[in-house]
Design a protein around this motif. Structure first.
Motif, PDB file in Angstrom:
ATOM      1  N   TYR A  15       0.760  -1.177   0.142  1.00 38.99           N
ATOM      2  CA  TYR A  15       0.045   0.032   0.076  1.00 38.99           C
ATOM      3  C   TYR A  15       0.870   0.997   0.019  1.00 38.99           C
ATOM      4  CZ  TYR A  15      -2.935   3.693   1.943  1.00 38.99           C
ATOM      5  OH  TYR A  15      -3.293   5.080   1.972  1.00 38.99           O
ATOM      6  N   ASP A  16       2.008   1.200   0.951  1.00 37.13           N
ATOM      7  CA  ASP A  16       2.855   2.291   0.951  1.00 37.13           C
ATOM      8  C   ASP A  16       3.314   2.660  -0.320  1.00 37.13           C
ATOM      9  OD1 ASP A  16       4.157   4.452   2.783  1.00 37.13           O
ATOM     10  OD2 ASP A  16       5.659   3.548   1.923  1.00 37.13           O
ATOM     11  N   HIS A  17       3.961   1.861  -1.065  1.00 34.02           N
ATOM     12  CA  HIS A  17       4.646   1.917  -2.473  1.00 34.02           C
ATOM     13  C   HIS A  17       3.515   2.398  -3.393  1.00 34.02           C
ATOM     14  CE1 HIS A  17       7.356   1.236  -5.662  1.00 34.02           C
ATOM     15  NE2 HIS A  17       6.422   0.639  -6.260  1.00 34.02           N
ATOM     16  N   LEU A  18       2.539   1.898  -3.507  1.00 34.40           N
ATOM     17  CA  LEU A  18       1.527   2.413  -4.295  1.00 34.40           C
ATOM     18  C   LEU A  18       1.021   3.908  -4.208  1.00 34.40           C
ATOM     19  CD1 LEU A  18      -0.898  -0.831  -4.459  1.00 34.40           C
ATOM     20  CD2 LEU A  18       0.695  -0.083  -6.503  1.00 34.40           C
ATOM     21  N   LEU A  19       0.801   3.995  -2.770  1.00 37.71           N
ATOM     22  CA  LEU A  19       0.291   5.394  -2.350  1.00 37.71           C
ATOM     23  C   LEU A  19       1.564   6.536  -2.777  1.00 37.71           C
ATOM     24  CD1 LEU A  19      -1.711   6.956  -0.768  1.00 37.71           C
ATOM     25  CD2 LEU A  19      -0.295   6.726   1.248  1.00 37.71           C
ATOM     26  N   ASN A  20       2.715   6.243  -2.450  1.00 36.95           N
ATOM     27  CA  ASN A  20       3.543   7.294  -2.568  1.00 36.95           C
ATOM     28  C   ASN A  20       4.514   7.376  -3.918  1.00 36.95           C
ATOM     29  OD1 ASN A  20       3.310   8.280   0.084  1.00 36.95           O
ATOM     30  ND2 ASN A  20       3.994   6.395   0.830  1.00 36.95           N
ATOM     31  N   VAL A  21       4.466   5.942  -4.660  1.00 40.72           N
ATOM     32  CA  VAL A  21       5.392   5.760  -5.810  1.00 40.72           C
ATOM     33  C   VAL A  21       4.516   5.296  -7.037  1.00 40.72           C
ATOM     34  CG1 VAL A  21       7.353   4.811  -6.927  1.00 40.72           C
ATOM     35  CG2 VAL A  21       7.377   5.084  -4.201  1.00 40.72           C
ATOM     36  N   ALA A  22       3.684   4.435  -6.912  1.00 43.29           N
ATOM     37  CA  ALA A  22       3.512   4.002  -8.189  1.00 43.29           C
ATOM     38  C   ALA A  22       2.050   4.581  -8.770  1.00 43.29           C
ATOM     39  CB  ALA A  22       3.033   2.486  -8.029  1.00 43.29           C
ATOM     40  N   LEU A  23       0.979   5.009  -7.895  1.00 40.12           N
ATOM     41  CA  LEU A  23      -0.282   5.754  -8.482  1.00 40.12           C
ATOM     42  C   LEU A  23      -0.089   6.981  -8.509  1.00 40.12           C
ATOM     43  CD1 LEU A  23      -2.604   3.212  -6.449  1.00 40.12           C
ATOM     44  CD2 LEU A  23      -1.932   3.000  -8.671  1.00 40.12           C
ATOM     45  N   PRO A  24       0.390   7.911  -7.845  1.00 39.60           N
ATOM     46  CA  PRO A  24       0.257   9.303  -8.062  1.00 39.60           C
ATOM     47  C   PRO A  24       0.743   9.994  -9.414  1.00 39.60           C
ATOM     48  CG  PRO A  24       1.464   9.052  -6.008  1.00 39.60           C
ATOM     49  CD  PRO A  24       1.333   7.777  -6.625  1.00 39.60           C
ATOM     50  N   PRO A  25       1.643   9.092 -10.357  1.00 31.84           N
ATOM     51  CA  PRO A  25       1.842   9.679 -11.556  1.00 31.84           C
ATOM     52  C   PRO A  25       0.791   9.197 -12.612  1.00 31.84           C
ATOM     53  CG  PRO A  25       3.611   8.919 -10.975  1.00 31.84           C
ATOM     54  CD  PRO A  25       2.457   8.328 -10.020  1.00 31.84           C
ATOM     55  N   ILE A  26      -0.369   8.253 -12.184  1.00 36.66           N
ATOM     56  CA  ILE A  26      -1.448   7.613 -13.042  1.00 36.66           C
ATOM     57  C   ILE A  26      -2.714   8.146 -12.568  1.00 36.66           C
ATOM     58  CG2 ILE A  26      -2.436   5.503 -13.741  1.00 36.66           C
ATOM     59  CD1 ILE A  26       0.140   4.046 -12.869  1.00 36.66           C
ATOM     60  N   ILE A  27      -3.112   8.397 -11.245  1.00 36.89           N
ATOM     61  CA  ILE A  27      -4.320   8.969 -10.875  1.00 36.89           C
ATOM     62  C   ILE A  27      -4.047  10.179 -10.760  1.00 36.89           C
ATOM     63  CG2 ILE A  27      -6.323   8.460  -9.263  1.00 36.89           C
ATOM     64  CD1 ILE A  27      -5.381   5.794  -9.114  1.00 36.89           C
ATOM     65  N   PRO A  28      -4.920  11.270 -11.194  1.00 38.83           N
ATOM     66  CA  PRO A  28      -4.723  12.818 -10.992  1.00 38.83           C
ATOM     67  C   PRO A  28      -5.394  12.984  -9.743  1.00 38.83           C
ATOM     68  CG  PRO A  28      -6.123  12.176 -12.910  1.00 38.83           C
ATOM     69  CD  PRO A  28      -5.554  10.858 -12.604  1.00 38.83           C
TER      70      PRO A  28
END
Length: 334
Positions: A129-142
């Motif tokens: 969750y932490d990785h998705l929240l801070n690294v993976a998803l922010p560039p994809i989900i505006p």
């Protein structure tokens, strides 16, 4: 310490403390959800001191000959003039009966599998969750509010699917035994699982995954979206720290538990049927939900809600407070 290593230790600490302290609530919740349904008797409960047998027949330890023969039903069972029933009536009664029948160890039944399942899966879950929240998803989900919601859903879906067979074993170990004199043991549960795998194939180890995902995926999405919202609300008032993480986690956990409780009951019922004394029909998620509501009442879908909330509120608070508090402490440079 390296921030990633600090997060691993913090997540493992939180999941270990949670598993050690919350197992009794899991046991009681599972017992409440897996006890036989309480059908309405053919005749109302007689007044104290009355006998429901013909006058020439002793009333002690006898049931009415007029009662319909339903398995598990108790109609006018007397012992020394006292009406007796062995159903568990609520949280406190469940604790008392498990303690009396199985001792204090009974309340920690499944603790070993909780460590085997809970500590690695919770650690992997929160790190994912932490990785998705801070690294993976922010560039994809505006949209910022959607990021924690999506991260929680994806992380929980993956971890729940992987850990489902072990969760099945733990649920059956904690489920209501056929009688207090014959409590479930790890050996008996594993023997039943082996028979089931031989008869139905290895895919049966994922029995109950559907209701589990229906429970955990919405729970996770709602929980993390609510948690981040509460944290920001506290931050606007210049409040931060471990106690804020604990409070935000506990409030979010209670909200999510209330909304997803029916699917927790379905998941427990489907998995616990392995240790049932008779072969019962296994149905898919929504037909089973409708059958429980129709035959046992809508309240049966919220069986065990009290121990679940009593467990989830501190568990969510402890987990996230340890993750953030211990993580920050270990990440501090000397």
């Amino acid at each position: 310490m390296d921030p990633f290593h600090a997060k691993i230790i913090a997540a493992a600490t939180g999941s270990t403390v949670t598993a050690m302290t919350m197992t009794p609530f899991d046991v009681i919740k599972t017992r409440l959800q897996t006890q036989p349904p309480n059908p309405q008797p053919l005749f109302p409960r007689p007044p104290l001191g009355a006998c429901c047998q013909p006058t020439h027949v002793s009333c002690v330890r006898n049931m009415s000959s007029f009662a319909r023969p339903l398995a598990g039903e108790v109609v006018c069972v007397w012992e020394g003039g006292v009406f007796r029933t062995e159903r568990v009536d609520g949280f406190a009664d469940a604790v008392r009966r498990v303690w009396r029948a199985e001792g204090v160890r009974g309340l920690w039944k499944g603790a070993g599998t909780s460590f085997v399942i809970g500590v690695p899966s919770a650690t992997c879950y929160i790190l994912t969750y932490d990785h998705l929240l801070n690294v993976a998803l922010p560039p994809i989900i505006p949209s910022e509010p959607l990021v924690p919601l999506t991260a929680g859903i994806l992380a929980r879906s993956a971890i729940t699917s992987i850990a489902s067979p072990l969760e099945l074993v733990r649920t059956n170990l904690q489920s209501t035994p056929i009688s207090p004199q014959h409590p479930h043991t790890l050996r008996s549960v594993l023997a039943s699982v082996r028979v089931l795998v031989h008869q139905q194939g290895i895919q049966c180890l994922w029995r109950g995954l559907g209701p589990t995902l229906w429970r955990d995926v919405p729970f996770s999405g709602i929980y993390w979206a609510s948690y981040e919202a509460w944290k920001k609300a506290f931050a606007r008032r210049q409040r931060e720290g471990t106690w804020v993480a604990f409070t935000s986690g506990a409030i979010s956990g209670i909200t999510s538990a209330l909304l997803t409780s029916p699917f927790d009951v379905l998941k427990t019922r489907r998995q616990a049927l392995i240790m049932a004394p008779s072969n019962q029909q296994i149905t898919s998620t929504f037909p089973l939900l409708l059958r429980i509501a129709r035959t046992e009442g809508f309240s049966a879908l919220f069986a065990g809600i009290m121990p679940r909330i009593v467990k989830i509120a501190p568990a969510c608070g402890i987990m996230i407070a340890c993750f953030e508090g211990v993580g920050k402490f270990l990440s501090k440079k000397p």
